[in-house]
Design a protein around this motif. Sequence first.
Motif, short mmCIF file in Angstrom:
data_model
loop_
_atom_site.label_atom_id
_atom_site.label_comp_id
_atom_site.label_asym_id
_atom_site.label_seq_id
_atom_site.Cartn_x
_atom_site.Cartn_y
_atom_site.Cartn_z
N GLY A 77 45.47 25.49 36.37
CA GLY A 77 44.97 26.85 36.28
C GLY A 77 44.46 27.26 34.66
N ALA A 210 37.32 28.39 40.29
CA ALA A 210 38.26 28.13 39.15
C ALA A 210 37.98 29.08 38.15
N ARG A 213 38.84 32.56 39.24
CA ARG A 213 40.39 32.68 39.38
C ARG A 213 40.95 32.84 37.88
N ALA A 214 40.48 32.20 36.86
CA ALA A 214 40.98 32.15 35.51
C ALA A 214 40.73 33.64 35.23
#
Length: 292
Positions: A77, A210, A213-214
Motif C-alpha cells: 500500500g 492503487a 486507494r492510497a
Amino acid sequence: MTLTIPGFRQQHIEVADGVALSVTVGGTGSPVVLLHGFPQTHLMWRHVAPDLAADHTVVCPDLRGYGASDKPADPDGQAYSKRTMAADVVAVARALGHERFALAGHDRGALVAIRAGLDFPDVVTHLLALDVLPTVDSWEVLQGRTAAVAFHLYLMAQPPGLPESMITASADDFFGYFLDLWVNDASAIPADVRAAYLDACRAAVPSIVADYRASATVDVDHDLADRAAGSRLRMPVGVLQQDWGPDFSSAAVSRWQAWAADLDHRFVASGHFMAEESPADVLGALRALLAR
C-alpha cells in the motif's frame, strides 16, 4: 501512432529500483515540472508546455502507474502514496540536472505536487495546483448527497479485488465517463487524444486504483501528520479552481489558506480539464506565479 507534445523529446528515467518514468522534455531556461491528472497522461499539457518552453525547461512526466511509465505492484500500500510519487518527481528533476524547480499539477498530479512541496520545501520553488483540494480536505468536504459526484473515490478506496475487476470489465465506459462529464467544451479533448487516454488507462487499471486507494489511506495519514505538526507550503502557491457549487467552492479558499501563507487562489470559467479547455488561463496563472 503514439501522440507526443510537438518539439519535445521523450526518455525513460529510473526513479527507484526497477521503476522508470516516461518523461517528455522541451525548452531551455529555469525548470518547470508539469504533472498530469486522471484519466490523462502528460499529453494534457500539449497546449501549455510549448508556450512555456519558450523561456523555461519544461518537464512533463507520466506519473508512475500511468501512461508509458512503469506500473509496479503495490503489495504494502505504499507504492502509490503521494510521498513515493513526489520522490519520483524529484528524482526525475535531479536526473535532468535540476536541484530546484517550479511545479504545477492537475488533479492527481496536483496532489503529488502538494506532497512534494511539503516533503521537499527547499526543492520546490513555486507550486500551482489545478482544481483540487489537499487530500485530507477533500475527504472532509465530501458529505451526504454532494459526495455522489466523487463515487469513484469510494469505489477505488475498497480493498484490492473488486474495484479492479469492475473497472477492467468496462474500462472504456468507466474512464470515458469522466472525460465526457468533466469537460464543458467537448472539442477540448479531440478524438485522437481521447483514444490515447483510454488506451493508457485500459492498460493501467490496477495501478490507477492503487493510486486512488492510497489517497483514502496512507495519503490521509501523511496529511494529518503534517497538519498536526503545523507544516505548511513555504513557497508561493497558486490555485485555479472551477466553480464546484456552493457546497464545495465556499470552503476551498479557507482550506487552502490553512496550507499556504503565500496563496493566490482564483476561480476560472472552465471545466475540470482546464489545461486543455482554458490553456490561456493556466498559462497566465503559471507565469504570474513564476514572477512572484
